[in-house]
Each structure stands twice: as structure tokens, then as C-alpha cells.
Design an enzyme around this catalytic site. Structure first.
Site, PDB file in Angstrom:
ATOM      1  N   ASP A 179      53.617  45.606  25.864  1.00 40.14           N
ATOM      2  CA  ASP A 179      53.600  46.669  25.616  1.00 40.14           C
ATOM      3  C   ASP A 179      54.752  46.915  24.517  1.00 40.14           C
ATOM      4  O   ASP A 179      56.242  46.775  24.871  1.00 40.14           O
ATOM      5  CB  ASP A 179      54.323  46.870  27.078  1.00 40.14           C
ATOM      6  CG  ASP A 179      54.158  48.013  27.471  1.00 40.14           C
ATOM      7  OD1 ASP A 179      53.703  49.082  26.670  1.00 40.14           O
ATOM      8  OD2 ASP A 179      55.094  49.011  28.373  1.00 40.14           O
ATOM      9  N   ASN A 193      55.554  50.746  23.853  1.00 41.00           N
ATOM     10  CA  ASN A 193      55.781  51.813  24.122  1.00 41.00           C
ATOM     11  C   ASN A 193      56.441  52.237  26.002  1.00 41.00           C
ATOM     12  O   ASN A 193      56.620  53.419  25.902  1.00 41.00           O
ATOM     13  CB  ASN A 193      54.335  52.535  24.160  1.00 41.00           C
ATOM     14  CG  ASN A 193      53.305  52.905  25.055  1.00 41.00           C
ATOM     15  OD1 ASN A 193      53.354  52.188  25.857  1.00 41.00           O
ATOM     16  ND2 ASN A 193      52.357  53.655  24.761  1.00 41.00           N
ATOM     17  N   ASP A 240      55.312  51.791  28.997  1.00 38.26           N
ATOM     18  CA  ASP A 240      54.664  52.666  30.085  1.00 38.26           C
ATOM     19  C   ASP A 240      54.301  51.086  31.024  1.00 38.26           C
ATOM     20  O   ASP A 240      53.347  51.822  31.668  1.00 38.26           O
ATOM     21  CB  ASP A 240      53.998  53.126  29.359  1.00 38.26           C
ATOM     22  CG  ASP A 240      52.169  52.524  28.533  1.00 38.26           C
ATOM     23  OD1 ASP A 240      52.442  51.100  28.515  1.00 38.26           O
ATOM     24  OD2 ASP A 240      51.249  53.438  28.662  1.00 38.26           O
ATOM     25  N   ASP A 254      49.437  47.007  25.169  1.00 39.29           N
ATOM     26  CA  ASP A 254      48.206  47.694  23.993  1.00 39.29           C
ATOM     27  C   ASP A 254      48.167  47.060  22.701  1.00 39.29           C
ATOM     28  O   ASP A 254      48.650  46.240  22.649  1.00 39.29           O
ATOM     29  CB  ASP A 254      48.964  49.018  24.291  1.00 39.29           C
ATOM     30  CG  ASP A 254      50.278  49.637  23.703  1.00 39.29           C
ATOM     31  OD1 ASP A 254      51.267  48.510  22.590  1.00 39.29           O
ATOM     32  OD2 ASP A 254      51.403  49.431  24.030  1.00 39.29           O
ATOM     33  N   ASP A 295      29.644  39.298  27.190  1.00 39.07           N
ATOM     34  CA  ASP A 295      29.728  39.443  28.691  1.00 39.07           C
ATOM     35  C   ASP A 295      28.726  38.959  28.958  1.00 39.07           C
ATOM     36  O   ASP A 295      27.888  39.433  28.870  1.00 39.07           O
ATOM     37  CB  ASP A 295      30.303  40.728  28.349  1.00 39.07           C
ATOM     38  CG  ASP A 295      31.118  40.880  29.449  1.00 39.07           C
ATOM     39  OD1 ASP A 295      31.897  39.593  30.393  1.00 39.07           O
ATOM     40  OD2 ASP A 295      31.250  41.505  31.212  1.00 39.07           O
ATOM     41  N   GLU A 352      29.201  34.963  26.332  1.00 39.12           N
ATOM     42  CA  GLU A 352      29.396  34.219  27.609  1.00 39.12           C
ATOM     43  C   GLU A 352      28.255  33.949  28.901  1.00 39.12           C
ATOM     44  O   GLU A 352      27.430  34.941  28.903  1.00 39.12           O
ATOM     45  CB  GLU A 352      30.380  35.318  28.475  1.00 39.12           C
ATOM     46  CG  GLU A 352      30.789  34.766  29.192  1.00 39.12           C
ATOM     47  CD  GLU A 352      31.254  35.688  30.483  1.00 39.12           C
ATOM     48  OE1 GLU A 352      32.351  35.092  31.675  1.00 39.12           O
ATOM     49  OE2 GLU A 352      30.734  36.793  30.696  1.00 39.12           O
TER      50      GLU A 352
HETATM   51  O1  TEU Z   1      32.479  37.494  33.614  1.00 41.94           O
HETATM   52  C1  TEU Z   1      31.654  36.968  33.856  1.00 41.94           C
HETATM   53  C2  TEU Z   1      31.510  35.910  35.243  1.00 41.94           C
HETATM   54  O2  TEU Z   1      31.439  34.508  35.148  1.00 41.94           O
HETATM   55  C3  TEU Z   1      32.617  36.071  36.032  1.00 41.94           C
HETATM   56  O3  TEU Z   1      33.326  37.454  36.174  1.00 41.94           O
HETATM   57  C4  TEU Z   1      32.457  36.030  37.432  1.00 41.94           C
HETATM   58  O4  TEU Z   1      31.458  35.916  37.838  1.00 41.94           O
HETATM   59  C5  TEU Z   1      34.087  35.737  38.150  1.00 41.94           C
HETATM   60  O5  TEU Z   1      34.786  34.875  37.471  1.00 41.94           O
HETATM   61  C6  TEU Z   1      33.973  35.210  39.331  1.00 41.94           C
HETATM   62  O6  TEU Z   1      34.742  34.312  39.781  1.00 41.94           O
HETATM   63  C7  TEU Z   1      32.657  38.625  32.700  1.00 41.94           C
HETATM   64  C8  TEU Z   1      33.796  38.815  32.489  1.00 41.94           C
HETATM   65  O7  TEU Z   1      34.632  38.166  32.250  1.00 41.94           O
HETATM   66  C9  TEU Z   1      34.667  38.976  34.244  1.00 41.94           C
HETATM   67  O8  TEU Z   1      35.843  39.481  33.233  1.00 41.94           O
HETATM   68  C10 TEU Z   1      34.010  40.351  34.236  1.00 41.94           C
HETATM   69  O9  TEU Z   1      34.731  40.380  35.490  1.00 41.94           O
HETATM   70  C11 TEU Z   1      32.440  40.538  34.204  1.00 41.94           C
HETATM   71  O10 TEU Z   1      31.956  39.842  33.274  1.00 41.94           O
HETATM   72  C12 TEU Z   1      31.833  41.173  34.454  1.00 41.94           C
HETATM   73  O11 TEU Z   1      31.671  42.400  32.874  1.00 41.94           O
HETATM   74 CA    CA Z   2      51.829  50.716  26.920  1.00 43.44          CA
END
Ligand code: TEU
Ligand code: CA
Length: 548
Positions: free
Chosen positions: A21, A23, A25, A29, A199, A253
């Protein structure tokens, strides 16, 4: 095998909210990251992967994007971002950002439009369906608890959300959606970012019949969600229209996919993605919030499987991220042998075949936090799954005990920089917990001690980098059945590396034919090693790299 920068470099994930952090808060960031770039450079990091930094109402800490072309106010401004990118490039490092396009926030203007009426031109940007007899369209469940369908009173239809109801899933069948996503990607690539971590990318193609899941499928809905019919088609289109036009790395992912789909997705001849994160290792023994016992033999098998792939594929290697507990607490011994076992894990990550991905705090051996009550958690998944946990017959206290091994929040406690009030993360009260063990476990301490975990990581990263021979070397598990020792050989063009890791609290003698031919390169011991007639005396968590 084709050589690539992203095969040779080391990635470091930053969860910006918890990093630094600048600043006062209480929230990490972008300028905070900027102030720590020299530290990351010192450590030997090449690529920074930044968890979402976009405008968001933060239902899921940024994984719910409200505006893809705006920086989250709490993290700074677009100017701060540009400045950060410039400073990263100045130091010859690269920046990979998070691309969260399976879903948006429900506050994204597309969704606000979409839900406003059934004939709005954005209606088809999301997945709307009628219910049956006042029930959701099917029995899909959300990862954060309850049904994956939410009824909207305006039109009495349901929209799909695999995650929270504030994260409606986009309709990738719609070409306009795909074009808009490509436009967002180009926006950031044209600024100069060096890649995306995508993601839950396998979820973008939906099974259009929306059949009910069977009771077996309901246990792991991600397998169904990740096997939509048009996934590979969409990725090829994205590659053709965007990825192929830039010198960048794409990392999917890949929650929910198996080896087959993974092989297709990252086969360089298929032109889809460069790398994926698969989860069999990091989630070994996991069943929802329950962390069951796992065996070293199983993990060894998984590493062997992912190293066996042909020259058209390249794996990633990681034991931490923002969705999982801390590796030293899960795979190591975070009490008596914290330092030693953290160094062993560093050796594992940095000598396996594949691109290593570290997570903030791993390099100083940060540990899980001991939560005392459910209201200490920040993660929406904890309360989201509470009812399901209680329905399964366990008490609140038992749920808490499980979470103390499995929760995502263990990795989200703030980064421990020094031994002042908030572990040096901030000058004020934090948005989240600082683990009180910052008095002992912090960057400053480790910087001042040449025998620390941090220095060990640094030395190993350098060693790996200077030896391309190790990076592209072949992989062989020497003793897959041993229950305590992980021992593998990497055969390069010039050298053969022998890595011996005692992943247990036990001491014993271990015999390896011709050990005498090798010389020791690295060890996590402070004392001498004892080798007698090819037999090595292994103490708890001893770890060695030999070479010949
Ligand atoms: O994660 C998908 C995922 O594999 C996990 O969220 C899983 O469903 C969860 O950890 C079960 O415990 C991605 C991101 O890395 C995660 O942070 C997000 O919450 C999710 O997608 C939704 O965008
Ligand atoms: Ca901050």
C-alpha cells in the site's frame, strides 16, 4: 523443441490488494508495486502476472470486472498503470495481466443493458433462460454456493452465473461478444502488456442443451462446464484475430480440464494457447472445502505425467496462487522445518520441467493464517458454501477447521515486508489480516540473512537461468514408489542433474547407484552431507541438486 522466452523465464504472481500500500489507505495499489520492482528484479523475476486491476465492485476482489478499460480506483489511475508498465519494461521485465472474460460484473454496462428488457440489443450478451414451474432452467450449481441461475424480476427470466450472482456469464456464441473481447485484448496489448492469464477460460463455451447434471457430475461441475463443444474453435479464432499478432504469452487458467483437452489447447501446432495452469497438483486431495490426506507417490505421478509430453507442449510448475493455501503449510512443515521445507519446495519448483510460477510471499516462506471464526474471512466463497457445508452434516466449527487448511484467504493475507505494525504492508489498518508472524517472517529479515529462504530462491533462479541445459533437459522420476523421497533426473545436452528431496519429517539412509560420480551443486542443509558408498544419510526435509 522450440526455444521461447516464456519457457525460460520465471513468473511471479502479484495479488495487488495484498502486496504493498503506497498511499496509506490500507489497500495495496499499482504505485505500491512500482516501489517494489527493484526487489523483484533482485530476486530474479522476469515476468510479473498481475491479478485483475480493472474497475470492479469487488464482489470477488476484481474477478468481477465492471469496466475493462479502466483501472480500479483503489489501485490507482491509468497513468499509474502506464507508469508501472514502463518501469517494468525499463528493468527488462515483462507484465502479464489477468483477462476475466468468462463473466463480467453484474454492474458492467453490458449487463445493465442486458437485463433491462428482453429485446435490448445487449440481451444476448449473456445467457438468459426461462425457468420451469418456478424453478431454475436446470440444476447447474455455482462455485460460490447455490444454483448457477438467478431470476431477474424485470423479465422473470434466469441468467447463468458459474460464480457469484454478481458475475453473470457472457454468451460467447454471440460474435459481438467475442469481437468486444478481442477489442479489449488489443487495447491492453497495444499499450505494451506482454500477455494474458485467462481466467477459467475452458468455461467460455456452454453446452447449449443445458441438460441437468447427473449426481456424479454435480460433485465436480467444472468438468462439464469446461467441456463445451466450441471451446477449441473460440480459442483458435482468438489466436488468429489477436494472439498471433503480438509477441506475447497466453496462459489459460484451465480449471476443470483433463490431460486430453490440455494437450490440444497447448499444442503449438493447434495455435490456441501457449501455456495452461492445470490444478491436479495444487488441488491434490481437495474435495470442496475439505483437504484430504494426499500421498507423495500421487504427486510424483502427476509431475511425471506433465513432463512426459512431447516437444510441442510445455508445462507450468506452481504450488501457490491466490485461490489456494500456502505451499509451505500444505506440502512442507510450517512449524519445526519451515525454513528447510520452504527451501526444498523452491528446489522442486525451480528444477521441474516447465515454467515456474511463484506467488507473492512464497519466497520468504509465508504460512497459512489460523482463522478463529468465520467472520474473519473475506472470501465470498466461505459464506457462499456455508449452507452446503452444514447440509453435509458438519458443524460450523468443523467447517472452520477445514477452512484453516483449505481457504483461499490464506494466500490473501498481506505481504510481510518488515516487522513494523502491519508487517510493513501499510501504515494504517488493512483491508484484511496481516499474519502476526510477520515479526519473524518478513522480507527485510530475509534480505539481511544470506542463509534465508529469499536468498535461496534468488540463487536457484540465477542458477536455473544460467543453465539452459537444465531448462530443456529431459525428465525421469528415478524412484516413483518411494513414499518419502522425490528423486528425479534431468538429462541435458552437457550435464545430468540429479535432484533428491526428502519430503518428510523422517531420517533414513537412501542408496543411489553411482552417486559418487556426481558432485553437489545445491543443498538446503547448514551442515555437511554424509555420503558413504553411494548411500546418503537423509535428515528431515533434506534437499540436494547433484550434477555430473
Ligand atoms: O478461479 C477459478 C477457480 O478455479 C477457483 O475459483 C475455484 O472455483 C475456487 O478456488 C474453488 O475453491 C478463477 C480465479 O482465480 C478466482 O479467484 C475467481 O474467483 C474465479 O476464477 C472467478 O473469476
Ligand atoms: Ca493504497
Amino acid at each position: 523443441m522450440r526455444k521461447n522466452w516464456w519457457k525460460e523465464q520465471v513468473i511471479y504472481q502479484i495479488y495487488p490488494r495484498s502486496f504493498y500500500d503506497s498511499n496509506g489507505d490500507g489497500i495495496g495499489d499499482l504505485n505500491g508495486i512500482n516501489l517494489k520492482l527493484d526487489y523483484l528484479k533482485f530476486l530474479g523475476i522476469d515476468i510479473i502476472w498481475l491479478s485483475p486491476h480493472f474497475d470492479s465492485p469487488n464482489d470477488d476482489n476484481g474477478y468481477d470486472v465492471r469496466n475493462y478499460k479502466m483501472v480500479m480506483e483503489e489501485f490507482g489511475t491509468m497513468k499509474d498503470f502506464d507508469n508501472l508498465l514502463c518501469e517494468i519494461h525499463k528493468r527488462k521485465m515483462k507484465l502479464v495481466i489477468d483477462l476475466v472474460v468468462n463473466h463480467t460484473s453484474d454492474e458492467h454496462s453490458w449487463f445493465v443493458e442486458s437485463k433491462s428488457s428482453s429485446n435490448n440489443k445487449f440481451r444476448d450478451y449473456y445467457i438468459w433462460k426461462k425457468g420451469t414451474n418456478n424453478n431454475p432452467p436446470n440444476n447447474y450449481t455455482s462455485f460460490f454456493g447455490g444454483s448457477a441461475w438467478e431470476k431477474d424480476s424485470k423479465t422473470n427470466e434466469y441468467y447463468l452465473h458459474y460464480f457469484s450472482k454478481k458475475q453473470p456469464d457472457l454468451n460467447w456464441e454471440n460474435q459481438n461478444v467475442r469481437n468486444d473481447v478481442y477489442d479489449i485484448m488489443k487495447f491492453w496489448l497495444d499499450k505494451g502488456v506482454d500477455g494474458f492469464r485467462m481466467d477459467v477460460i475452458p468455461f467460455i463455451s456452454k453446452h447449449r442443451n443445458f441438460e441437468n447434471l447427473t449426481s456424479t457430475e454435480l460433485k465436480n461441475p467444472e468438468i462439464t462446464y469446461a467441456s463445451g463443444p466450441r471451446l477449441h474453435e473460440f480459442l483458435k479464432e482468438m489466436n488468429k484475430k489477436v494472439l498471433s499478432k503480438y509477441d506475447m504469452v497466453s496462459i489459460g487458467e484451465a480449471f476443470g480440464i483433463g490431460q486430453d483437452s490440455m494437450l490440444k489447447m497447448t499444442d503449438e501446432r493447434e495455435k490456441e494457447l501457449d501455456l495452461v495452469f492445470i490444478f491436479d497438483i495444487i488441488r491434490i486431495g481437495r474435495d470442496n472445502w475439505i483437504q484430504n490426506h494426499w500421498s507423495l507417490k500421487k504427486i510424483k505421478k502427476l509431475f511425471s505425467d506433465q513432463s512426459k509430453i512431447d516437444k510441442y507442449h510445455w508445462p507450468t510448475v506452481f504450488l501457490n496462487n491466490h485461490d489456494n493455501p500456502r505451499s509451505v503449510s500444505k506440502y512442507g512443515n510450517d512449524k519445526e522445518f519451515r525454513v528447510k521445507s520452504a527451501k526444498l519446495l523452491a528446489m522442486l519448483i525451480l528444477t521441474q520441467k516447465g515454467t515456474p510460477v511463484l506467488f507473492q510471499g512464497e519466497e520468504i516462506g509465508m504460512t497459512n493464517y489460523e482463522f478463529k471464526s468465520l467472520d474473519q474471512f473475506d472470501d465470498l466463497e466461505v459464506l457462499g458454501n456455508l449452507q452446503k457445508a452444514l447440509d453435509s452434516g458438519i458443524s460450523k466449527d468443523e467447517y472452520l477447521n477445514h477452512l484453516n487448511c483449505s481457504s483461499r484467504d490464506h494466500s490473501r493475507t498481506t505481504m510481510q515486508w518488515n516487522n513494523t505494525n502491519q508487517g510493513g504492508f501499510s501504515t494504517t489498518d488493512n483491508w484484511f489480516i496481516s499474519n502476526k508472524n510477520f515479526n519473524e517472517i518478513n522480507v527485510e529479515n530475509d534480505l539481511n540473512n544470506s542463509n534465508s529462504i529469499l536468498h535461496f530462491y534468488r540463487n536457484l533462479i540465477n542458477y536455473r537461468k544460467e543453465s539452459h541445459d537444465l531448462i530443456y533437459a529431459s525428465y525421469k522420476d528415478v524412484d516413483p514408489d518411494h513414499k518419502n523421497v522425490f528423486i528425479y533426473k534431468r538429462k541435458g545436452k552437457k550435464y545430468t542433474y540429479l535432484i533428491i528431496l526428502n519430503m518428510s519429517n523422517d531420517s533414513f539412509k537412501y542408496k543411489f547407484e553411482n552417486l559418487k560420480q556426481y558432485s553437489l551443486e545445491f543443498s538446503n542443509k547448514n551442515s555437511n552431507i554424509e555420503i558413504d558408498n553411494d548411500e546418503i544419510n537423509l535428515l528431515p526435509w533434506d534437499a540436494f541438486i547433484f550434477v555430473k
